[in-house]
Design an enzyme around this catalytic site. Structure first.
Site, PDB file in Angstrom:
ATOM      1  N   GLY A   1       0.799  -1.222   0.000  1.00 41.87           N
ATOM      2  CA  GLY A   1       0.000   0.000   0.000  1.00 41.87           C
ATOM      3  C   GLY A   1       0.831   1.271   0.000  1.00 41.87           C
ATOM      4  O   GLY A   1       0.491   2.246  -0.683  1.00 41.87           O
ATOM      5  N   THR A   2       1.921   1.278   0.746  1.00 47.50           N
ATOM      6  CA  THR A   2       2.736   2.496   0.837  1.00 47.50           C
ATOM      7  C   THR A   2       3.318   2.833  -0.531  1.00 47.50           C
ATOM      8  O   THR A   2       3.276   3.982  -0.991  1.00 47.50           O
ATOM      9  CB  THR A   2       3.870   2.298   1.863  1.00 47.50           C
ATOM     10  OG1 THR A   2       3.276   1.943   3.113  1.00 47.50           O
ATOM     11  CG2 THR A   2       4.709   3.550   2.024  1.00 47.50           C
TER      12      THR A   2
ATOM     13  N   ASN B   1      -8.656   3.455   7.655  1.00 44.53           N
ATOM     14  CA  ASN B   1      -8.062   2.311   8.362  1.00 44.53           C
ATOM     15  C   ASN B   1      -8.183   2.429   9.873  1.00 44.53           C
ATOM     16  O   ASN B   1      -8.128   1.430  10.578  1.00 44.53           O
ATOM     17  CB  ASN B   1      -6.585   2.163   7.978  1.00 44.53           C
ATOM     18  CG  ASN B   1      -5.812   3.435   8.225  1.00 44.53           C
ATOM     19  OD1 ASN B   1      -6.085   4.467   7.614  1.00 44.53           O
ATOM     20  ND2 ASN B   1      -4.872   3.378   9.135  1.00 44.53           N
TER      21      ASN B   1
ATOM     22  N   GLY C   1      -1.716  -6.731  -0.125  1.00 45.88           N
ATOM     23  CA  GLY C   1      -1.986  -8.145   0.105  1.00 45.88           C
ATOM     24  C   GLY C   1      -2.161  -8.546   1.563  1.00 45.88           C
ATOM     25  O   GLY C   1      -3.036  -9.352   1.896  1.00 45.88           O
ATOM     26  N   HIS C   2      -1.312  -7.966   2.456  1.00 47.05           N
ATOM     27  CA  HIS C   2      -1.336  -8.490   3.831  1.00 47.05           C
ATOM     28  C   HIS C   2      -2.591  -8.110   4.598  1.00 47.05           C
ATOM     29  O   HIS C   2      -2.821  -8.612   5.697  1.00 47.05           O
ATOM     30  CB  HIS C   2      -0.052  -8.126   4.594  1.00 47.05           C
ATOM     31  CG  HIS C   2       0.113  -6.684   4.956  1.00 47.05           C
ATOM     32  ND1 HIS C   2      -0.045  -6.231   6.243  1.00 47.05           N
ATOM     33  CD2 HIS C   2       0.456  -5.606   4.228  1.00 47.05           C
ATOM     34  CE1 HIS C   2       0.206  -4.930   6.288  1.00 47.05           C
ATOM     35  NE2 HIS C   2       0.515  -4.522   5.072  1.00 47.05           N
TER      36      HIS C   2
ATOM     37  N   THR D   1      12.413  -7.004 -11.107  1.00 44.88           N
ATOM     38  CA  THR D   1      11.972  -8.367 -11.392  1.00 44.88           C
ATOM     39  C   THR D   1      10.672  -8.652 -10.651  1.00 44.88           C
ATOM     40  O   THR D   1      10.570  -8.384  -9.448  1.00 44.88           O
ATOM     41  CB  THR D   1      13.068  -9.370 -10.975  1.00 44.88           C
ATOM     42  OG1 THR D   1      14.255  -9.023 -11.690  1.00 44.88           O
ATOM     43  CG2 THR D   1      12.672 -10.800 -11.275  1.00 44.88           C
TER      44      THR D   1
ATOM     45  N   CYS E   1       1.753   1.811  11.636  1.00 42.59           N
ATOM     46  CA  CYS E   1       2.942   2.551  11.212  1.00 42.59           C
ATOM     47  C   CYS E   1       3.242   3.676  12.202  1.00 42.59           C
ATOM     48  O   CYS E   1       4.347   4.167  12.274  1.00 42.59           O
ATOM     49  CB  CYS E   1       2.732   3.175   9.833  1.00 42.59           C
ATOM     50  SG  CYS E   1       1.831   2.123   8.718  1.00 42.59           S
TER      51      CYS E   1
HETATM   52  C1  PLP Z   1      -5.284   2.692   4.460  1.00 46.80           C
HETATM   53  C2  PLP Z   1      -3.879   2.206   4.359  1.00 46.80           C
HETATM   54  N1  PLP Z   1      -3.112   2.653   3.369  1.00 46.80           N
HETATM   55  C3  PLP Z   1      -1.856   2.230   3.210  1.00 46.80           C
HETATM   56  C4  PLP Z   1      -1.288   1.347   4.095  1.00 46.80           C
HETATM   57  C5  PLP Z   1       0.120   0.883   3.879  1.00 46.80           C
HETATM   58  O1  PLP Z   1       0.087  -0.405   3.331  1.00 46.80           O
HETATM   59  P1  PLP Z   1       1.380  -1.365   3.381  1.00 46.80           P
HETATM   60  O2  PLP Z   1       1.521  -1.798   4.810  1.00 46.80           O
HETATM   61  O3  PLP Z   1       1.031  -2.489   2.459  1.00 46.80           O
HETATM   62  O4  PLP Z   1       2.536  -0.568   2.891  1.00 46.80           O
HETATM   63  C6  PLP Z   1      -2.039   0.869   5.170  1.00 46.80           C
HETATM   64  C7  PLP Z   1      -1.444  -0.049   6.174  1.00 46.80           C
HETATM   65  O5  PLP Z   1      -1.752   0.000   7.340  1.00 46.80           O
HETATM   66  C8  PLP Z   1      -3.380   1.306   5.297  1.00 46.80           C
HETATM   67  O6  PLP Z   1      -4.158   0.868   6.301  1.00 46.80           O
END
Ligand code: PLP
Length: 390
Positions: free
Chosen positions: A69-70, A156, A205-206, A242, A330
């Site tokens: 996601g990041t 989130n 994915g996670h 890759t 995070c």
């Molecule tokens: C809404 C949202 N965006 C982005 C992220 C970041 O995703 P990733 O952990 O896959 O980098 C998160 C992770 O907590 C999230 O909840």
């Protein structure tokens, strides 16, 4: 005893995903190689792309695999901003909301600090809903200067759902691309990229039961965001490197499994969540369900316990074997109020006293009972700790 009620931070690996990962890891090959070994792993990657495309109803060529996601949010915000500013240097405004994830806010703030962008934050109501009238009003006045709009599908921290279809409808007459961070939405609410009107969407994915380190940016075919990475030109030249075919297979398997049981799971989790909130309010009448009344996902309970601090609550629950969080993982370890609650206009002392309880595919009624047994002593302990500090 260990009770995991922090599924929004990351959820338990799905068996289907683990099996797909282990199967794929048996193969040796680089998906870009022309020989048979390369072609074999390329077919694993392309099957995964088909499954993700089916899961969110987009064209297979719109799925760009990357690390999560990041990375997806960074590619979307910077890439679309650079694409737009190259076409028209006056378009330097990024519209978003202060309640977005840092993976989205920080690249926007970086563009503002380093590249002449201006970030415009939309009004957010006290229940967490983004005020879309304020979007309409802002665009009517300023649309010629706007590069892009980015609003998350599901928050989130609070679980609040934004009507992304409506955001796209508001933006469409002005021709402004819209991105949505759907990391907390995918696998929990129905997503239809083709009819969403979005230019791009981030998924990870996670959050659906795949291993950490794989995700996708869905990029509409007519969009050509500038790439952050330059190299082998993989993934429509948007993400050189890759391709991680084994993790992509694991992601696709988790996504497919997650969608297959989405309706029944969310219904079951909604009942458990409601029971949890009702019992918390019976036990601790001063507690506040932050987003009650807002349109929100069923597996999220966001609670404020006045006269406590989130970190004391987390510690005292953890001592009793319960894992919850105070918001985005995070941000864990970073003391201070939740930026999401501050963005909703909630007072700082309350924004420092919240916990997020998120249920997932492995959650049982016994987990909720364990939480209910633990929350009273945790809140009393946290109130005492707070009184000692004052
Ligand atoms: C809404 C949202 N965006 C982005 C992220 C970041 O995703 P990733 O952990 O896959 O980098 C998160 C992770 O907590 C999230 O909840």
């Amino acid at each position: 005893m260990s009770v995991f009620l922090d599924h929004a931070s990351t959820t338990t690996l799905r068996e289907e995903s683990k099996a797909a990962l282990l199967r794929a890891l048996e193969e040796t090959g680089n998906p870009s190689s022309v020989h048979s070994s390369g072609q074999l792993v390329r077919s694993i990657l392309e099957d995964a792309r088909d499954q993700i495309a089916k899961a969110i109803n987009c064209n297979r060529s719109e799925v760009i695999f990357l690390s999560g996601g990041t990375e997806a949010d960074n590619h979307a915000i910077k890439g679309i901003y650079w694409q737009q500013i190259a076409k028209d240097p006056n378009r330097n405004i990024i519209i978003t909301a202060a309640t977005e994830h840092h993976a989205l806010l920080d690249p926007a703030i970086w563009l503002e600090a380093n590249q002449g962008a201006k970030v415009h934050y939309l009004r957010v109501e006290s229940d967490g809903m983004v005020n879309l009238n304020s979007l309409q009003e802002f665009l009517t006045e300023n649309h010629r200067r706007v590069a892009l709009i980015s609003l998350m599908t599901v928050n989130n921290e609070t679980g609040v759902i934004t009507d992304i279809q409506k955001v796209s409808e508001i933006a469409k007459p002005f021709g402004i691309p819209v991105h949505s961070d759907a990391v907390a939405a995918f696998g929990h609410v129905p997503i239809d990229f083709a009819s969403s009107g979005l230019a791009a969407m981030s998924i990870s994915g996670h959050k659906v039961g795949a291993p950490i380190g794989i995700g996708a940016l869905i990029v509409r075919r007519d969009m050509k965001p500038e790439s952050l990475l330059h190299g082998g030109g993989q993934e429509r030249a948007l993400r050189s490197g890759t391709m991680n075919f084994a993790s992509a297979a694991a992601f696709a398997a988790a996504a497919t499994a997650s969608l297959a049981d989405m309706d029944s799971r969310e219904e079951k989790l909604g009942k458990l969540r409601d029971e949890l909130e009702n019992k918390v309010l019976e036990l601790i009448p001063e507690a506040i369900v932050t987003t009650k009344g807002a349109n929100r996902v069923p597996h999220n309970a966001h609670l404020i316990f006045p006269n406590t601090q989130s970190d004391s609550l987390l510690f005292l629950l953890d001592q009793q074997g319960i894992s919850v969080s105070s918001g985005s993982a995070c941000q864990a370890g970073v003391l201070g109020p939740s930026h999401v609650l501050i963005g909703m206009g909630i007072e700082e002392n309350l924004a420092k006293a919240c916990i997020r309880v998120t249920l997932g595919h492995t959650t049982t009624a016994a987990d909720i009972d364990a939480f209910i047994a633990a929350i009273g002593p945790a809140v009393s302990g946290a109130i005492k700790a707070q009184a000692l500090q004052n």
